[in-house]
Design a protein around this motif. Structure first.
Motif, PDB file in Angstrom:
ATOM      1  N   GLY A   9      64.411 -16.106 104.399  1.00 13.07           N
ATOM      2  CA  GLY A   9      63.572 -17.025 103.637  1.00 13.07           C
ATOM      3  C   GLY A   9      62.169 -16.545 103.382  1.00 13.07           C
ATOM      4  N   SER A  10      61.812 -15.343 103.796  1.00 15.28           N
ATOM      5  CA  SER A  10      60.459 -14.873 103.517  1.00 15.28           C
ATOM      6  C   SER A  10      60.520 -13.473 102.946  1.00 15.28           C
ATOM      7  CB  SER A  10      59.613 -14.878 104.793  1.00 15.28           C
ATOM      8  OG  SER A  10      60.146 -13.998 105.740  1.00 15.28           O
ATOM      9  N   GLY A  11      59.539 -13.145 102.107  1.00 17.23           N
ATOM     10  CA  GLY A  11      59.549 -11.854 101.439  1.00 17.23           C
ATOM     11  C   GLY A  11      58.550 -10.907 102.060  1.00 17.23           C
ATOM     12  N   CYS A  12      58.913  -9.656 102.139  1.00 27.35           N
ATOM     13  CA  CYS A  12      57.977  -8.666 102.660  1.00 27.35           C
ATOM     14  C   CYS A  12      57.759  -7.588 101.606  1.00 27.35           C
ATOM     15  CB  CYS A  12      58.493  -8.072 103.966  1.00 27.35           C
ATOM     16  SG  CYS A  12      60.200  -7.511 103.923  1.00 27.35           S
ATOM     17  N   GLY A  13      57.915  -7.969 100.337  1.00 26.72           N
ATOM     18  CA  GLY A  13      57.624  -7.055  99.257  1.00 26.72           C
ATOM     19  C   GLY A  13      56.138  -7.006  98.992  1.00 26.72           C
ATOM     20  N   LYS A  14      55.767  -6.446  97.824  1.00 28.05           N
ATOM     21  CA  LYS A  14      54.348  -6.212  97.567  1.00 28.05           C
ATOM     22  C   LYS A  14      53.729  -7.325  96.731  1.00 28.05           C
ATOM     23  CE  LYS A  14      55.579  -2.169  96.077  1.00 28.05           C
ATOM     24  NZ  LYS A  14      55.583  -0.811  95.494  1.00 28.05           N
ATOM     25  N   LYS A  15      53.885  -7.219  95.426  1.00 31.61           N
ATOM     26  CA  LYS A  15      53.135  -8.133  94.562  1.00 31.61           C
ATOM     27  C   LYS A  15      54.017  -8.720  93.467  1.00 31.61           C
ATOM     28  CE  LYS A  15      48.876  -7.279  93.527  1.00 31.61           C
ATOM     29  NZ  LYS A  15      47.662  -6.700  92.911  1.00 31.61           N
ATOM     30  N   ILE A  16      53.696  -9.955  93.117  1.00 34.79           N
ATOM     31  CA  ILE A  16      54.374 -10.644  92.029  1.00 34.79           C
ATOM     32  C   ILE A  16      53.330 -11.078  91.011  1.00 34.79           C
ATOM     33  CG2 ILE A  16      55.626 -12.749  91.385  1.00 34.79           C
ATOM     34  CD1 ILE A  16      57.140 -12.587  93.962  1.00 34.79           C
ATOM     35  N   LEU A  17      53.625 -10.834  89.744  1.00 36.01           N
ATOM     36  CA  LEU A  17      52.776 -11.295  88.646  1.00 36.01           C
ATOM     37  C   LEU A  17      53.490 -12.433  87.934  1.00 36.01           C
ATOM     38  CD1 LEU A  17      50.351 -11.000  86.667  1.00 36.01           C
ATOM     39  CD2 LEU A  17      51.744  -9.327  85.414  1.00 36.01           C
ATOM     40  N   ASP A  78      36.602 -10.793  82.460  1.00 33.32           N
ATOM     41  CA  ASP A  78      36.874  -9.616  83.285  1.00 33.32           C
ATOM     42  C   ASP A  78      37.900  -8.692  82.649  1.00 33.32           C
ATOM     43  OD1 ASP A  78      35.138 -10.667  85.195  1.00 33.32           O
ATOM     44  OD2 ASP A  78      36.735 -11.811  86.149  1.00 33.32           O
ATOM     45  N   LEU A  79      38.825  -9.277  81.897  1.00 34.62           N
ATOM     46  CA  LEU A  79      39.863  -8.485  81.242  1.00 34.62           C
ATOM     47  C   LEU A  79      39.809  -8.671  79.741  1.00 34.62           C
ATOM     48  CD1 LEU A  79      42.962  -9.198  83.505  1.00 34.62           C
ATOM     49  CD2 LEU A  79      41.689  -7.061  83.342  1.00 34.62           C
ATOM     50  N   PRO A  80      39.921  -7.604  78.984  1.00 33.82           N
ATOM     51  CA  PRO A  80      39.959  -7.761  77.532  1.00 33.82           C
ATOM     52  C   PRO A  80      41.280  -8.348  77.048  1.00 33.82           C
ATOM     53  CG  PRO A  80      40.195  -5.449  78.130  1.00 33.82           C
ATOM     54  CD  PRO A  80      39.877  -6.186  79.399  1.00 33.82           C
ATOM     55  N   SER A  81      42.390  -8.026  77.756  1.00 31.43           N
ATOM     56  CA  SER A  81      43.688  -8.555  77.353  1.00 31.43           C
ATOM     57  C   SER A  81      44.682  -8.335  78.479  1.00 31.43           C
ATOM     58  CB  SER A  81      44.193  -7.852  76.088  1.00 31.43           C
ATOM     59  OG  SER A  81      44.602  -6.527  76.376  1.00 31.43           O
ATOM     60  N   LEU A  82      45.757  -9.097  78.470  1.00 32.12           N
ATOM     61  CA  LEU A  82      46.817  -8.894  79.450  1.00 32.12           C
ATOM     62  C   LEU A  82      47.541  -7.571  79.219  1.00 32.12           C
ATOM     63  CD1 LEU A  82      48.618 -12.314  80.068  1.00 32.12           C
ATOM     64  CD2 LEU A  82      47.612 -10.764  81.755  1.00 32.12           C
ATOM     65  N   GLN A  83      47.639  -7.164  77.983  1.00 29.10           N
ATOM     66  CA  GLN A  83      48.267  -5.878  77.671  1.00 29.10           C
ATOM     67  C   GLN A  83      47.542  -4.753  78.400  1.00 29.10           C
ATOM     68  OE1 GLN A  83      50.739  -5.867  75.092  1.00 29.10           O
ATOM     69  NE2 GLN A  83      50.922  -3.719  74.476  1.00 29.10           N
ATOM     70  N   ASN A  84      46.205  -4.776  78.370  1.00 31.80           N
ATOM     71  CA  ASN A  84      45.428  -3.774  79.076  1.00 31.80           C
ATOM     72  C   ASN A  84      45.683  -3.839  80.575  1.00 31.80           C
ATOM     73  OD1 ASN A  84      42.940  -4.383  76.681  1.00 31.80           O
ATOM     74  ND2 ASN A  84      43.919  -2.392  76.948  1.00 31.80           N
ATOM     75  N   TYR A  85      45.733  -5.057  81.095  1.00 30.58           N
ATOM     76  CA  TYR A  85      45.954  -5.216  82.539  1.00 30.58           C
ATOM     77  C   TYR A  85      47.304  -4.636  82.942  1.00 30.58           C
ATOM     78  CZ  TYR A  85      46.576  -7.258  87.128  1.00 30.58           C
ATOM     79  OH  TYR A  85      46.803  -7.426  88.480  1.00 30.58           O
ATOM     80  N   LEU A  86      48.342  -4.924  82.168  1.00 31.11           N
ATOM     81  CA  LEU A  86      49.662  -4.382  82.481  1.00 31.11           C
ATOM     82  C   LEU A  86      49.636  -2.859  82.470  1.00 31.11           C
ATOM     83  CD1 LEU A  86      51.867  -6.790  80.329  1.00 31.11           C
ATOM     84  CD2 LEU A  86      51.685  -6.770  82.820  1.00 31.11           C
ATOM     85  N   GLN A  87      48.916  -2.286  81.527  1.00 29.88           N
ATOM     86  CA  GLN A  87      48.836  -0.833  81.429  1.00 29.88           C
ATOM     87  C   GLN A  87      48.101  -0.240  82.629  1.00 29.88           C
ATOM     88  OE1 GLN A  87      47.210   0.430  77.704  1.00 29.88           O
ATOM     89  NE2 GLN A  87      47.556   2.613  78.077  1.00 29.88           N
TER      90      GLN A  87
END
Length: 379
Positions: A9-17, A78-87
């Protein structure tokens, strides 16, 4: 293919967006309440959760509430766009959740390009094209029918492009499996606490309708109720009033206000109404998914009189968890019955809360989310 490491029931992975159309506003609409609770569960699994509204807007106090819960929120300027953030930052995510068809269509290609290692989860919230088709049928709106056809194409494309699709009911899962054979579809429904103890029957009075008026089925439902059902109820229950609660009531709703029809607009804390009204009504004529207005009423132990459409997708037993009716005369009689019968009212109140605990609690959602986070990539 890769698999998330989720055990017990618990996750030990890294990150979720998680990307949604807007910051969740859990005090204003059902979809936001579900998303807010979904984010809480993901953090409880031990994930670092990053959330972004598609427009990167971050209004207060809602942004602060997420941040206080340990969720990172991406914002302008802080971010110009989500596309940039994903990149720039996509390499660190093992799962990306795209909530609602408009978001999935807009970002799924960029996620595949810049976050190739991630499992992509499409969270439908409800099947938008189903709701639009039904709305077109009820209202005769040809423009809505055209939009429904366009939405269906986009929504099914998103299902086929994702590694996993979330729906809120078994009915919608079966619909997608018919439309998209081979798609991986999981159920993560609405998520609610129950509120106890439930105030007694005797001091209560009046009726309650709740729902955001950014959602057109709620506008239609209020017009239908006030025109066809409430006049019948007033002949049976002297002095009864209805409180209509919801964000952004249009002029067509506000103009219906009267001494016995109270249009409240947005209410930050609705508990006083759930604890003092005697019956909740959900006379929806179209919609999709499962209905937050029904779940919220049940979580407070407030008996619901609902249309078949309003209880769709729920293991809801008529006369046990509430009353289900589909004509104006029957709707009136059902309201009168539960309004005047304390034994019936009390039994429905208790049974409705038990249904929430069994099927729509945090524990129930947790079990389903574990399945999603364990599921392998398919693309």
């Amino acid at each position: 293919m890769r698999q998330a490491h989720v055990q017990n029931g618990s996750g030990c992975g890294k990150k979720i967006l998680v990307i949604d159309g807007m910051i969740p506003r859990p005090d204003r609409d059902s979809g936001s309440l579900r998303m807010s609770h979904l984010l809480q569960l993901l953090t409880s699994f031990g994930y670092h959760v990053t959330f972004a509204a598609a427009n990167l807007e971050a209004p207060q106090p809602y942004t602060g509430q997420l941040q206080a819960a340990g969720i990172e929120v991406l914002t302008r300027p802080d971010l110009p766009s989500l596309q940039n953030y994903l990149q720039w930052s996509g390499a660190c995510f093992e799962t990306v959740i795209l909530s609602r068809v408009s978001v999935a269509v807009r970002y799924i290609e960029a996620v595949r390009q810049y976050v190739p290692q991630a499992r992509v989860v499409f969270d439908t919230v409800d099947l938008h094209y189903v709701r639009e088709f039904r709305g077109a049928k009820v209202t005769g709106n040809r423009a809505l029918l055209k939009r429904a056809l366009q939405t269906k194409t986009k929504e099914l494309a998103a299902v086929n492009a994702a590694d996993c699709t979330l729906v809120v009911s078994l009915a919608e899962k079966e619909t997608l499996i018919r439309e998209c054979p081979g798609a991986a579809v999981q159920i993560v429904s609405n998520i609610h606490h129950t509120f106890e103890p439930v105030p007694a029957f005797a001091p209560r009075k009046d009726l309650l309708f709740i729902g955001s008026f950014f959602h057109h089925p709620n506008i239609d439902a209020v017009h239908y109720f006030l025109a066809d059902i409430f006049p019948l109820v007033k002949k049976k229950i002297a002095g009864v009033k209805i409180y209509i609660i919801g964000d952004n009531p249009p002029e067509s709703i506000q103009s219906l206000a009267a001494d016995d029809v109270i249009i409240t607009g947005y209410i930050p804390d609705v508990s006083v109404y759930f604890n003092s009204c005697k019956v909740s009504v959900a006379p929806l004529r179209y919609g999709a998914g499962v209905k937050g207005k029904v779940h919220l009423s049940m979580s407070f132990g407030l008996p619901v009189v609902a249309s078949s459409m309003a209880i769709e997708g729920m293991p809801f037993i008529n006369n046990r968890h509430g009353l289900v009716v589909d004509t104006s005369q029957d709707f009136c009689q059902a309201i009168v019955s539960v309004y005047q019968d304390e034994t019936l009212w009390t039994n429905i109140s208790q049974n409705s809360q038990n249904l929430i605990k069994t099927h729509f609690s945090f524990e129930a959602a947790q079990r389903q989310l574990v399945k999603v986070l364990k599921q392998e990539r398919t693309n």
